[in-house]
Write a protein that holds these residues in place. Structure first.
Motif, short mmCIF file in Angstrom:
data_model
loop_
_atom_site.label_atom_id
_atom_site.label_comp_id
_atom_site.label_asym_id
_atom_site.label_seq_id
_atom_site.Cartn_x
_atom_site.Cartn_y
_atom_site.Cartn_z
N ILE A 314 0.87 -1.18 0.00
CA ILE A 314 0.00 0.00 0.00
C ILE A 314 0.91 1.23 0.00
O ILE A 314 1.59 1.51 0.99
N GLY A 315 0.92 1.89 -1.13
CA GLY A 315 1.75 3.09 -1.25
C GLY A 315 0.97 4.32 -0.81
O GLY A 315 -0.09 4.63 -1.35
N PHE A 316 1.52 5.04 0.18
CA PHE A 316 0.80 6.16 0.79
C PHE A 316 1.43 7.48 0.34
O PHE A 316 2.55 7.82 0.72
N ASP A 317 0.69 8.22 -0.52
CA ASP A 317 1.13 9.54 -0.97
C ASP A 317 2.55 9.47 -1.55
O ASP A 317 3.47 10.15 -1.07
N ILE A 318 2.71 8.64 -2.59
CA ILE A 318 4.04 8.38 -3.15
C ILE A 318 4.21 9.04 -4.52
O ILE A 318 3.22 9.34 -5.21
N ASP A 345 -8.94 7.90 1.14
CA ASP A 345 -8.42 6.81 0.29
C ASP A 345 -8.01 5.61 1.13
O ASP A 345 -8.24 4.45 0.76
N PHE A 346 -7.38 5.91 2.26
CA PHE A 346 -6.90 4.83 3.13
C PHE A 346 -8.08 4.00 3.66
O PHE A 346 -8.08 2.77 3.62
N GLU A 351 -11.80 -0.82 3.08
CA GLU A 351 -13.18 -1.21 2.79
C GLU A 351 -13.24 -2.05 1.51
O GLU A 351 -13.97 -3.05 1.45
N ASP A 352 -12.49 -1.64 0.53
CA ASP A 352 -12.44 -2.41 -0.73
C ASP A 352 -11.87 -3.81 -0.48
O ASP A 352 -12.33 -4.80 -1.07
#
Length: 471
Positions: A314-318, A345-346, A351-352
């Motif tokens: 999971i790439g966070f704000d990359i 988004d997180f 949830e997805d």
């Protein structure tokens, strides 16, 4: 005159006797050519001056004699199935021809075995049973469909579902960049909250581990070695406990460099191995490897070694460069790559993932239930078809034997005690055939029903349980 007449009469008599002695049916030749005898029960002809020789027997006579045998009747299915079928058995059956054949024979002097064997030689089904005997002997009533591993790694052992040790490992980037703010909170705060929520929705039988990297030292060059050489387990691999897990999340802050490769390798070394173990790793990171390691190679090794670890990223704000590297890490680790840019988004990502797991369980339940049902239905159908066919053959044979026996009985062509014995043999043959095929059919059908019901119930139970969990 009287003297002359006497002489003439004498000469006529001598001439007549001489002529008779030359005829082919004279008494001496007749004794030589037609003196037939019986030796050891066989017809022979004795020629004058020679030893007696057998008289050739016609094929029709030989067949009649062979049909009236006194051999014990077959009493097992293999023996019954080895015998040649009767000349009027199966589709060749012709009642008129059968009765004509019976009318040409004499049964009053025959034993019960001889009468019974004769009837079988005419209308016994014999090796027509071989096909059904072979089918029932080789039939496998067990459900052999391989139930696919579930989204949680479930396996099948016989007719039981085996739940493996499912390990969910969160590998959290605690480098200094995770201290940056997004939507009024730091990336680290958002990551911790979403991770905690995600794990709270996991099944209770899942083991959880939290490992952090980059939480030692600082981004100063002087702390490079310390920061890059350390990763730590904040929550040991164990069932999820929300209170304890929150304490673990609060025990570190983002401060140092990004030793992603080392974190993956250190994690893989601690994971369980075995057929009933599943390891799923979620890496939450906001940037590139900064300690000189090769995270792609580390992910490839972890996925291919005995732990079979699946690595999701999971790439966070990359940025683009980090995205390319992290996506390659996920591919090497056999997992998925997703990006998030803010708190919404997180939350949507988890949830997805929850929805994905629900759908995966739904598909798993339907697919495997159907596969088990299809195998059971196909085997049951084949079994029933063969049973119906062989039952029809047994019934036809029994009815025809009874009809032929009745014809002999009503014609008073059998002795009383012989009649009863023949009927007993006919009934015994039907009983032998019925018992064999009935018993195997019932046993096989029960096994199919029990295993099919057990597997489908287990699939339904687990599928419904997991869909409810992720609903």
């Amino acid at each position: 005159m009287r003297k002359v007449f006497g002489i003439i009469s004498l000469m006529f008599t001598i001439t007549l006797l001489s002529a008779c002695s030359m005829l082919p049916w004279s008494s001496s030749d007749a004794n030589a050519d037609t003196n037939d005898e019986e030796i050891n029960g066989k017809a022979v002809r004795a020629d004058a001056g020679n030893e007696a020789e057998p008289v050739a027997e016609s094929e029709a006579d030989a067949e009649k004699k062979s049909a009236f045998t006194d051999t014990p009747p077959a009493t097992t299915i293999p023996d019954i199935a080895e015998v040649e079928p009767g000349s009027l058995s199966g589709e060749n059956y012709d009642e008129e021809l059968l009765y004509d054949a019976l009318d040409q024979e004499s049964f009053r002097d025959k034993s019960a075995r001889e009468v019974y064997n004769y009837l079988l030689s005419m209308i016994g089904e014999g090796n027509r049973y071989e096909e059904y005997y072979s089918f029932f002997e080789s039939f496998n009533p067990n459900i052999t469909t391989e139930v696919s591993n579930t989204p949680g790694g479930m396996q099948i052992d016989g007719s039981e579902l085996v739940i493996p040790n499912r390990n969910v490992i969160i590998l959290l980037d605690a480098s200094k960049s995770m201290d940056q703010e997004v939507d009024g909170a730091t990336k680290m705060q958002l990551a911790k909250e979403s991770i905690d929520q995600f794990l709270a929705d996991m099944p209770q039988d899942v083991n959880v581990m939290l490992r952090v990297y980059g939480s030692k030292g600082s981004v100063d060059k002087a702390d490079f070695r310390e920061s890059c050489s350390n990763t730590e387990v904040a929550y040991e691999l164990q069932p999820y406990n929300r209170g304890t897990f929150k304490d673990a999340l609060d025990s570190f802050k983002p401060t140092g460099w990004t030793p992603l490769a080392r974190a993956i390798s250190d994690t893989a070394e601690q994971l369980e191995t075995g057929e009933n173990v599943e390891n799923i790793l979620y890496v939450v990171s906001d940037g590139l490897e900064t300690c000189g390691g090769d995270p792609i190679k580390a992910a490839e090794n972890a996925h291919s070694d005995s732990t079979k670890t699946v690595i999701n990223i999971i790439g966070f704000d990359i940025d683009r460069e980090a995205k390319d590297q992290l996506q390659s890490v996920a591919e090497a680790g056999g997992g998925e790559f997703e990006t998030v840019n803010n708190s919404d988004d997180f939350l949507q990502l988890w949830e997805d993932e929850r929805q994905r797991l629900w759908s995966a369980w739904y598909d798993w339940e339907n697919e495997n239930w159907s596969n088990v049902y299809d195998e059971e239905s196909e085997k049951s159908g084949n079994l029933l078809d063969m049973k119906v066919d062989v039952d029809s053959i047994i019934l036809d044979e029994h009815v025809r034997l009874n009809d032929a026996h009745f014809a002999l009985d009503t014609g008073n062509r059998l002795k009383g005690e012989i009649d009863e014995k023949v009927q007993a043999m006919i009934n015994e043959r039907e009983e032998i055939l019925d018992d064999y095929f009935d018993n195997l059919f019932d046993s096989y059908k029960n096994t199919l029903d029990e295993q099919g019901d057990s597997l489908r119930d287990a699939i339904n139970e687990k599928g419904d349980e997991m869909m409810e969990k992720y609903n």
